[in-house]
Design a protein around this motif. Structure first.
Motif: not given
Length: 245
Positions: A43-44, A47-48, A54-56
């Motif tokens: 997830r991190e 998203q990065e 950009g939505v987790p």
């Protein structure tokens, strides 16, 4: 609840394996509840890089597309338009992040060491069979204090085909010199259960994180919540009883 969860006949089907010779274990989600760490790392990092605008990603996406899969398959699913080297570099970096998390927080599935004692006391052979990269698998096994417990560790990427194909479980049988007639498996993912069933062995499914229905549909013999589940010990007592006859 699984339609088989209260079925004595399904649990008793392990009795046909007597005398039991070996037990095979998946690692992620089976020895330890590691999926939350995988989920956090994916997830991190996704998203990065702006994945999904950009939505987790949520847990449903993780279970459907990532959990239990081999790294190569995960890379293809997440990045179908990336070249292979770039996609695998991302996955490798994610695995490094996962190992950092594991070194700080990893919990065994409830009752794991009780079950391991049962296995060891009966002199059964045992192997860890996983799609995890070898560094991940060895770290998790070490953190759980099980390095000396396993006779072998079979890694999906080191076989001709990883799970959901049966190759890793067939390789484990070969390394332990045991047969499908006297061996069963613990798994927590549909992919792993399919691999075990395809290899010809009963598979006890753990409902650690994945939907019960998907585990049942994959062919699990019966489902347990953890290694303290009465259904498991009923089946093991049956194995002991039949083995003494």
């Amino acid at each position: 609840m699984s339609i088989f969860s209260n079925s004595h006949s399904r649990e008793s089907s392990l009795g046909r394996l007597a005398p039991l010779k070996a037990v095979l274990f998946d690692v992620d989600g089976t020895l330890c509840d590691s999926d939350p760490l995988h989920y956090y790392a994916f997830r991190e990092m996704l998203q990065e890089i702006g994945y999904n605008n950009g939505v987790p990603i949520d847990e449903e996406f993780f279970v459907r597309n990532i959990a239990g899969r081999h790294s190569e398959d995960t890379a293809k699913i997440l990045f179908p338009d990336w070249d292979h080297e770039k996609a695998m570099k991302f996955v490798d970096n994610k695995e490094a992040m996962f190992r950092r998390l594991v070194s700080k927080q990893l919990k065994p599935i409830e009752g794991l060491h009780k079950l391991c004692k049962w296995v060891k006391d009966r002199g059964l052979k045992r192997a860890a069979v996983t799609n995890a990269p070898r560094p991940n698998a060895e770290l998790m096994i070490s953190m759980l204090g099980l390095t000396d417990f396993f006779d072998a560790a079979v890694i999906g990427s080191e076989c001709q085909r990883a799970k959901p194909f049966p190759d890793p479980y067939l390789k484990a049988l070969e390394e332990l010199n045991v047969s499908v007639e006297h061996t069963f498996i613990f798994e927590d993912s549909a992919s792993g259960i399919k691999a075990g069933v395809a290899a010809g062995m009963p598979v006890v499914g753990l409902t650690t994180r994945n939907p019960e229905r998907s585990l049942t549909e994959a062919g699990a013999t019966f489902l347990i919540n953890d290694y303290e589940d009465p259904k498991l010990w009923l089946a093991l007592e049956e194995l002991d009883r039949v083995g003494r006859c």
